[in-house]
Design a protein around this motif. Structure first.
Motif, PDB file in Angstrom:
ATOM      1  N   THR A 245     -44.069 -94.756 -12.671  1.00  0.00           N
ATOM      2  CA  THR A 245     -43.321 -95.613 -11.981  1.00  0.00           C
ATOM      3  C   THR A 245     -43.090 -96.893 -12.541  1.00  0.00           C
ATOM      4  O   THR A 245     -44.001 -97.459 -13.179  1.00  0.00           O
ATOM      5  N   ARG A 279     -39.046 -93.167 -14.889  1.00  0.00           N
ATOM      6  CA  ARG A 279     -39.180 -94.617 -14.199  1.00  0.00           C
ATOM      7  C   ARG A 279     -37.915 -94.984 -13.652  1.00  0.00           C
ATOM      8  O   ARG A 279     -37.983 -95.756 -12.641  1.00  0.00           O
ATOM      9  N   GLU A 281     -35.536 -93.506 -12.484  1.00  0.00           N
ATOM     10  CA  GLU A 281     -35.193 -92.655 -11.577  1.00  0.00           C
ATOM     11  C   GLU A 281     -35.956 -92.920 -10.291  1.00  0.00           C
ATOM     12  O   GLU A 281     -35.408 -93.244  -9.149  1.00  0.00           O
ATOM     13  N   ASP A 282     -37.368 -93.397 -10.505  1.00  0.00           N
ATOM     14  CA  ASP A 282     -38.051 -93.844  -9.420  1.00  0.00           C
ATOM     15  C   ASP A 282     -37.575 -95.205  -9.003  1.00  0.00           C
ATOM     16  O   ASP A 282     -37.334 -95.418  -7.609  1.00  0.00           O
ATOM     17  N   ARG A 287     -36.683 -98.390  -5.113  1.00  0.00           N
ATOM     18  CA  ARG A 287     -36.999 -99.794  -5.281  1.00  0.00           C
ATOM     19  C   ARG A 287     -35.760-100.814  -5.520  1.00  0.00           C
ATOM     20  O   ARG A 287     -35.828-101.668  -6.005  1.00  0.00           O
ATOM     21  N   CYS A 306     -42.922 -98.302  -2.440  1.00  0.00           N
ATOM     22  CA  CYS A 306     -41.794 -97.333  -2.205  1.00  0.00           C
ATOM     23  C   CYS A 306     -41.001 -97.885  -0.817  1.00  0.00           C
ATOM     24  O   CYS A 306     -41.780 -98.053  -0.055  1.00  0.00           O
TER      25      CYS A 306
END
Length: 638
Positions: A245, A279, A281-282, A287, A306
């Motif tokens: 992430t 990362r 996509e996260d 975020r 998150c």
């Protein structure tokens, strides 16, 4: 090719950028932003380099004065970013004052550079003999990276190689210092990695790419010195291929990601691309603010946990918006997927554009989605605009992106031209074995109609592909007297492939119906709220637009009511805009003496005073006084 990001012919790029010289903005919002940049923002930035001490620091480093160093350790980077802005802007036409600034700044840098290539005014003037001993916060390689990017821009944009010579001398020094060094100390602020790759692209000198690879590969092995905010804040907690992430300091993380994707493009190491995509996509899923803003916490300027996305306290730094666009653009070139251009659009029109005042004179560092009526301005508070800052990274980041906006408009894959962003423009480029000339006409982002006219075309078939924004529930394509609905293909585009002739037109009509957006249920700070969007724009409610006696902090949206688009208008201090009317009610708290809480099921609020409230595009807020503002509004009970 003349572009800020220009992968080599051997690069593993799914798409190629269209060079500056092949695109000319002809009107609209982008053009107006650039005009303000040229006439106001850039001259102001140049003046601040003298007032803030940046130039004086370089004179100290050159041994020409006996004063004292001023500002933070990374003052040189502001000079480099303003230089980059200036040479990008000089592509649009001659400007004597900008040219004089470029000459003056390069002369200062030539004088300050040491014989072995090293160049850093802080360590030369304040801590001679202490090179590379304070890497966690010293910003030596960070500043070098911005120098290299400015030099490549000058080389490509105006054919001036003086700064490139300074950069190559410094880069050669870094290669000698770090390339073969075991366990080299790493800079706590990534940036040089992406810059070294671009310097390699401009020069073809392999050691620059090799050094970029070494710095990326060594990241996450504890080679950044310990820091009070931990290894995560300096992006040194895990190797780049293993980190699942985004985390830590936002701008550091995203500059690192730009370098990671650049390195993939030039080496073909898919493990780098796969990790960076995961990362991204996260970041998008958990975020990212509605405006595209990044960084949930002002303290340490970091990503939060998150779904930690408070509207009032998120930092959403201007520099992080720029870094996000740079990362997404490289991922677009690497994959050809429109979702990266989607995020660029959201960030550009909202979190980025809101940072500068309409007159081009003042900037936010942080960009909140809410400001309360009882706010109090504090000196240095990043949630208030100022001309410049002690840590002035943000204003020149803005000017350099605006000066190079054309770069983000279109890409090419084989014999297909992909339109990634929509603005009035003329494009002229080689394609399909011949020359293509076309014009794009639109009032975007105020109107969803885009018309492309082909003025010149080669023989044979070739493709025009249009990014279909995900916010457009319906899109119509009109061509040759026929109309059809189009949807996004698996990569996010609608493509028209045919044998084109001069005079052919294609018209796209995107759905600009206003929409009510609700947050993911895990975003605790936004539960029970909604926001208004139209096209690519996020809207907000400002106190100045409400009726007397109506408090924006007590308004709630009626969930089933119609959102009404007003006529396009010119507002003094703002300019061209389209506003939206919404039905609201006033929700007053039942507040007696003592704590602001009541035992359930006692009524905690009373709903009164149904009224109509008018919302303004978020990027245009805070140009008529510094009153209260909200993007996310509570939803009234039905």
């Amino acid at each position: 090719m003349n572009s800020p990001v220009t992968p080599t012919p051997a690069a593993r790029a799914a798409h190629r950028p269209v060079a500056y010289e092949h695109i000319e903005l002809t009107g609209g919002t982008w053009k107006s932003w650039q005009e303000v940049n040229r006439e106001t923002s850039l001259p102001l930035a140049v003046s601040w380099l003298e007032k803030a001490g940046n130039f004086e620091n370089l004179r100290l480093a050159a041994g020409g004065t006996g004063g004292e160093y001023r500002g933070p350790v990374y003052m040189d980077s502001d000079v480099y970013k303003v230089l980059e802005s200036a040479v990008f802007e000089l592509q649009h036409g001659p400007d004597a004052s900008l040219s004089e600034f470029v000459d003056r700044a390069i002369a200062l840098l030539e004088a300050a550079q040491q014989d072995d290539g090293y160049l850093n005014s802080y360590f030369q003037a304040v801590k001679p003999g202490r090179r590379y001993t304070e890497m966690a916060d010293g910003h030596e390689l960070y500043c070098a990276g911005h120098l290299f990017q400015a030099a490549v821009a000058a080389h490509r944009s105006i054919g001036d190689d003086r700064l490139l010579a300074v950069s190559r001398k410094f880069a050669d020094h870094l290669v000698a210092e770090f390339l073969e060094r075991k366990d080299p100390p790493l800079d706590g602020h990534p940036e040089v990695e992406t810059a070294l790759v671009e310097l390699y692209r401009a020069t073809g000198h392999d050691p620059y790419l090799a050094l970029a690879k070494k710095l990326v590969d060594e990241r996450g092995r504890g080679l950044v010195a310990p820091h009070k905010w931990g290894a995560r804040s300096r992006i040194d907690h895990l190797p780049v291929r293993e980190a699942p992430t985004v985390t830590g300091h936002v701008v550091r993380a995203l500059y690192m990601e730009a370098g990671v994707v650049d390195l993939y493009l030039e080496t073909g190491d898919t493990s780098l691309l796969d990790a960076s995509v995961a990362r991204w996509e996260d970041m998008v899923a958990a975020r990212t603010s509605l405006t595209g803003g990044l960084g949930s916490r002002q303290v340490a300027e970091v990503f939060g946990e998150c779904y930690e996305l408070p509207p009032d306290l998120s930092y959403n730094e201007l520099c992080s918006a720029v870094a996000s666009i740079q990362w997404s653009w490289r991922l677009l070139l690497a994959t050809g997927e429109a979702r990266y251009a989607d995020l660029i659009e959201r960030t550009l029109y909202n979190g980025f554009a809101a940072a500068r005042s309409a007159d081009g004179k003042r900037y936010y560092k942080g960009n909140p989605l809410q400001r309360r009526a009882d706010h109090a301005e504090h000196v240095g508070d990043p949630r208030f605009r100022d001309e410049w800052f002690y840590s002035a990274c943000c204003p020149p980041s803005y000017t350099r992106l605006i000066a190079s906006l054309e770069h983000y408009m279109a890409t090419v894959d084989g014999d297909t031209l992909f339109v990634q962003q929509y603005a009035p423009a003329a494009l002229s480029l080689p394609l399909a074995g011949g020359a293509v000339k076309l014009r794009m006409e639109t009032a975007y982002p105020w109107d969803g109609t885009v018309t492309v006219t082909v003025d010149e075309a080669p023989g044979g078939e070739w493709g025009l592909a249009f990014r279909i924004p995900p916010w457009s529930a319906k899109a119509r394509l009109e061509q040759g007297g026929s109309t059809r609905e189009v949807t996004r293909d698996e990569r996010g585009y609608a493509t028209v492939r045919r044998e084109w002739r001069a005079g052919d037109t294609v018209t796209l009509r995107f759905d600009m119906t206003p929409r009510l957006t609700v947050p993911h249920p895990r975003i605790d700070a936004l539960r029970g709220c909604a926001a208004i969007e139209r096209g690519p724009l996020v809207y907000c409610f400002e106190q100045i637009d409400l009726a007397e006696g109506v408090d924006v902090d007590e308004l709630a949206l009626l969930p089933g009511s119609e959102l009404r688009v007003t006529a396009e208008e010119e507002i003094p201090g703002i300019g061209r805009t389209v506003r939206i009317e919404a039905d609201t009610v006033t929700v007053a708290g039942a507040h007696e003496a003592g704590l602001p809480y009541l035992t359930h099921p006692a009524a905690s609020a009373t709903t009164t005073g149904r009224t109509t409230a008018t919302a303004l595009p978020y990027f245009q807020w805070d140009n008529r006084g510094d009153g209260a503002m909200r993007v996310w509004m509570p939803l009234a009970d039905n």
